[in-house]
Design a protein around this motif. Structure first.
Motif, PDB file in Angstrom:
ATOM      1  N   LYS A   6      -7.074   3.989 -12.470  1.00 50.08           N
ATOM      2  CA  LYS A   6      -8.175   3.053 -11.954  1.00 50.08           C
ATOM      3  C   LYS A   6      -8.042   2.632 -10.548  1.00 50.08           C
ATOM      4  O   LYS A   6      -6.607   2.506 -10.296  1.00 50.08           O
ATOM      5  N   TYR A   7      -8.970   2.271  -9.756  1.00 52.92           N
ATOM      6  CA  TYR A   7      -8.888   2.101  -8.300  1.00 52.92           C
ATOM      7  C   TYR A   7      -7.669   0.966  -8.092  1.00 52.92           C
ATOM      8  O   TYR A   7      -6.767   1.246  -7.223  1.00 52.92           O
ATOM      9  N   LYS A   8      -7.694  -0.338  -8.804  1.00 51.35           N
ATOM     10  CA  LYS A   8      -6.711  -1.207  -8.522  1.00 51.35           C
ATOM     11  C   LYS A   8      -5.390  -1.018  -9.065  1.00 51.35           C
ATOM     12  O   LYS A   8      -4.546  -1.458  -8.291  1.00 51.35           O
ATOM     13  N   ASP A   9      -5.331  -0.262  -9.869  1.00 50.75           N
ATOM     14  CA  ASP A   9      -4.031   0.243 -10.408  1.00 50.75           C
ATOM     15  C   ASP A   9      -3.315   1.111  -9.296  1.00 50.75           C
ATOM     16  O   ASP A   9      -2.073   1.064  -8.729  1.00 50.75           O
ATOM     17  N   ALA A  10      -4.061   2.248  -8.919  1.00 49.85           N
ATOM     18  CA  ALA A  10      -3.826   2.880  -7.484  1.00 49.85           C
ATOM     19  C   ALA A  10      -3.316   2.219  -6.255  1.00 49.85           C
ATOM     20  O   ALA A  10      -2.159   2.468  -5.669  1.00 49.85           O
ATOM     21  N   ARG A  11      -4.115   1.149  -6.258  1.00 54.35           N
ATOM     22  CA  ARG A  11      -3.940   0.469  -4.942  1.00 54.35           C
ATOM     23  C   ARG A  11      -2.515  -0.380  -4.873  1.00 54.35           C
ATOM     24  O   ARG A  11      -1.668  -0.378  -4.168  1.00 54.35           O
ATOM     25  N   LEU A  12      -2.015  -0.847  -6.199  1.00 59.50           N
ATOM     26  CA  LEU A  12      -1.057  -1.442  -6.624  1.00 59.50           C
ATOM     27  C   LEU A  12       0.365  -0.630  -6.378  1.00 59.50           C
ATOM     28  O   LEU A  12       1.282  -0.803  -5.542  1.00 59.50           O
ATOM     29  N   GLU A  13       0.028   0.613  -6.658  1.00 59.18           N
ATOM     30  CA  GLU A  13       1.170   1.738  -6.534  1.00 59.18           C
ATOM     31  C   GLU A  13       1.407   2.155  -5.127  1.00 59.18           C
ATOM     32  O   GLU A  13       2.508   2.128  -4.601  1.00 59.18           O
ATOM     33  N   LEU A  14       0.431   2.242  -4.287  1.00 56.01           N
ATOM     34  CA  LEU A  14       0.374   2.410  -2.872  1.00 56.01           C
ATOM     35  C   LEU A  14       1.196   1.103  -2.377  1.00 56.01           C
ATOM     36  O   LEU A  14       1.929   1.781  -1.243  1.00 56.01           O
ATOM     37  N   MET A  15       0.821   0.023  -2.682  1.00 52.98           N
ATOM     38  CA  MET A  15       1.592  -0.873  -1.893  1.00 52.98           C
ATOM     39  C   MET A  15       3.096  -1.061  -2.238  1.00 52.98           C
ATOM     40  O   MET A  15       3.718  -1.868  -1.683  1.00 52.98           O
ATOM     41  N   LYS A  16       3.710  -0.207  -3.149  1.00 54.23           N
ATOM     42  CA  LYS A  16       5.260  -0.233  -3.231  1.00 54.23           C
ATOM     43  C   LYS A  16       5.771   0.375  -2.208  1.00 54.23           C
ATOM     44  O   LYS A  16       6.964   0.410  -2.071  1.00 54.23           O
ATOM     45  N   LEU A  17       4.936   1.296  -1.462  1.00 53.95           N
ATOM     46  CA  LEU A  17       5.648   1.966  -0.252  1.00 53.95           C
ATOM     47  C   LEU A  17       5.915   0.923   0.667  1.00 53.95           C
ATOM     48  O   LEU A  17       5.398   0.055   1.114  1.00 53.95           O
ATOM     49  N   CYS A  18       7.035   1.645   1.520  1.00 53.69           N
ATOM     50  CA  CYS A  18       7.346   0.984   2.721  1.00 53.69           C
ATOM     51  C   CYS A  18       6.427   0.436   3.914  1.00 53.69           C
ATOM     52  O   CYS A  18       6.015   1.780   4.241  1.00 53.69           O
ATOM     53  N   GLY A  19       5.887  -0.575   3.987  1.00 59.75           N
ATOM     54  CA  GLY A  19       5.104  -0.854   5.238  1.00 59.75           C
ATOM     55  C   GLY A  19       3.564  -0.513   4.792  1.00 59.75           C
ATOM     56  O   GLY A  19       2.895  -0.690   5.634  1.00 59.75           O
ATOM     57  N   ILE A  20       3.221  -0.400   3.555  1.00 62.50           N
ATOM     58  CA  ILE A  20       1.853  -0.405   3.160  1.00 62.50           C
ATOM     59  C   ILE A  20       1.068  -1.530   2.707  1.00 62.50           C
ATOM     60  O   ILE A  20       1.746  -2.105   1.371  1.00 62.50           O
ATOM     61  N   ILE A  59       7.435   5.221   8.013  1.00 60.35           N
ATOM     62  CA  ILE A  59       7.127   6.621   7.951  1.00 60.35           C
ATOM     63  C   ILE A  59       8.146   7.379   7.325  1.00 60.35           C
ATOM     64  O   ILE A  59       7.868   8.008   6.269  1.00 60.35           O
ATOM     65  N   GLN A  60       9.258   7.261   7.718  1.00 58.79           N
ATOM     66  CA  GLN A  60      10.265   7.977   7.099  1.00 58.79           C
ATOM     67  C   GLN A  60      10.819   7.237   5.529  1.00 58.79           C
ATOM     68  O   GLN A  60      10.933   8.010   4.913  1.00 58.79           O
ATOM     69  N   LYS A  61      10.538   5.977   5.362  1.00 58.00           N
ATOM     70  CA  LYS A  61      10.977   5.423   4.122  1.00 58.00           C
ATOM     71  C   LYS A  61       9.901   5.759   3.282  1.00 58.00           C
ATOM     72  O   LYS A  61       9.938   6.093   2.079  1.00 58.00           O
ATOM     73  N   SER A  62       8.531   5.552   3.665  1.00 56.01           N
ATOM     74  CA  SER A  62       7.584   5.805   2.809  1.00 56.01           C
ATOM     75  C   SER A  62       7.606   7.378   2.345  1.00 56.01           C
ATOM     76  O   SER A  62       7.144   7.717   1.016  1.00 56.01           O
ATOM     77  N   ALA A  63       7.915   8.318   3.416  1.00 56.06           N
ATOM     78  CA  ALA A  63       7.797   9.629   3.002  1.00 56.06           C
ATOM     79  C   ALA A  63       9.012  10.007   1.847  1.00 56.06           C
ATOM     80  O   ALA A  63       8.885  10.737   0.973  1.00 56.06           O
ATOM     81  N   ALA A  64      10.299   9.339   2.163  1.00 59.57           N
ATOM     82  CA  ALA A  64      11.289   9.468   1.021  1.00 59.57           C
ATOM     83  C   ALA A  64      10.915   8.885  -0.352  1.00 59.57           C
ATOM     84  O   ALA A  64      11.149   9.557  -1.257  1.00 59.57           O
ATOM     85  N   GLN A  65      10.282   7.862  -0.351  1.00 60.39           N
ATOM     86  CA  GLN A  65       9.692   7.271  -1.595  1.00 60.39           C
ATOM     87  C   GLN A  65       8.669   8.268  -2.289  1.00 60.39           C
ATOM     88  O   GLN A  65       8.680   8.676  -3.445  1.00 60.39           O
TER      89      GLN A  65
END
Length: 324
Positions: free
Chosen positions: A213-227, A190-196
């Protein structure tokens, strides 16, 4: 207090399946009054239905404080939240023609809406959902709101809080505070993702994900800590308007293996390859709203699980609760 009405039949919106199916964790149902109480958009709502209308009351809000007449704004918020611009019966007909299992499930699970949630609340709620069950997720979400959100109002002895802004969750001390509140390893996520998120632009970053595009957005989200893939798909589907996103957990895997992809039966873990195969199968079957269609099957499976659980005697309760 008067009830406001939005024309919407029960066949187009079923509050029970929509609000109690694991999409959002801030709704409670009073069986005696047949009324739902919940919070979104920094507003406390009461909802009920008759055969032809969705009825609502606003119990308190941090929005529009300068004006006493915000009914149009609140109606628009509700219509957007439930995506009432979609004529769901048309989609149900289309999905039923493509899939016998859907045709069977939709007789009981009519009017299941895909909520259009706020990305910040959606994302952090689903971080809490990892390896967890719905009642405990709800408890964690309420702890976040109580400790870091703004007070909205008090009603019937209950104080209601908004979901915290991402800036509140990025502070370095948040991780240790959340660990003390029982969040475990999720505290770091939670803390690390919020900071990112703040570093990458906050609301503007989420807006950019909606436009990708959906798959690009998904890849960006997976750069967050714990996602991981499943949580990323939940966020894409529920708050970024990528309705083809399809979260695959063990229960969706079981639905797929049992009914659509028998060669996947008996696998111990959902591999990355299997995850993609299941999602792509449903997208091929249902089209660009596959995530919404699969949610109806998920609700039916969830209900079946709950009924089986209720039929067991107290001495036979299963050791593991269903995980979201």
């Amino acid at each position: 207090m008067a009830w406001h009405k939005i024309p919407c039949s029960r066949r187009e919106l079923q509050l029970l399946g929509t609000l109690n199916g694991g999409q959002s964790f801030r709704w409670e149902y009073n069986k005696e009054t047949d009324v739902w109480t919940g919070i979104f958009s920094k507003t406390v709502w009461k909802l009920r239905q008759d055969d032809e209308n969705l009825q609502y009351q606003v119990m308190g809000s941090l929005l529009n404080k300068a004006s006493k007449s915000g009914s149009d704004m609140f109606q628009n918020l509700l219509e957007n939240y439930f995506r009432l611009n979609y004529k769901l019966s048309d989609y149900y007909k289309k999905w039923s023609e493509k899939d016998e299992l859907f045709e069977k499930a939709c007789k009981q699970f009519y009017g299941i809406r895909m909520l259009y949630q706020e990305p910040v609340e959606n994302l952090f709620s689903f971080i809490c959902s990892q390896n967890n069950h719905i009642s405990r997720i709800s408890t964690m979400v309420e702890k976040l709101c109580k400790h870091y959100g703004e007070k909205i109002c008090e009603f019937d002895g209950v104080t209601y809080f908004s979901f915290p802004d991402v800036d509140k969750l990025k502070q370095p001390q948040i991780e240790s505070e959340l660990r003390n509140l029982g969040f475990g390893y999720r505290a770091k996520f939670i803390q690390k993702s919020a900071a990112q998120i703040v570093e990458w632009g906050g609301r503007q970053w989420f807006k950019s994900l909606q436009e990708m595009k959906y798959k690009d957005a998904r890849l960006e989200l997976m750069k967050l800590c714990g996602i991981g893939p499943k949580v990323a798909d939940c966020i894409c589907l529920m708050s970024l308007n990528h309705l083809e996103a399809l979260p695959v957990d063990t229960h969706v895997y079981q639905i797929a293996a049992q009914n659509y992809l028998p060669h996947l039966k008996g696998k111990k873990n959902v591999t990355e390859k299997m995850y993609s195969e299941i999602g792509d199968h449903f997208r091929m079957l249902y089209g660009d709203m596959a995530g919404w269609a699969h949610t109806v099957l998920f609700c039916a499976d969830l209900k079946k699980f709950q009924q089986n659980d209720e039929q067991l005697s107290e001495g036979e309760k299963p050791k593991k609760k269903r995980k979201k």
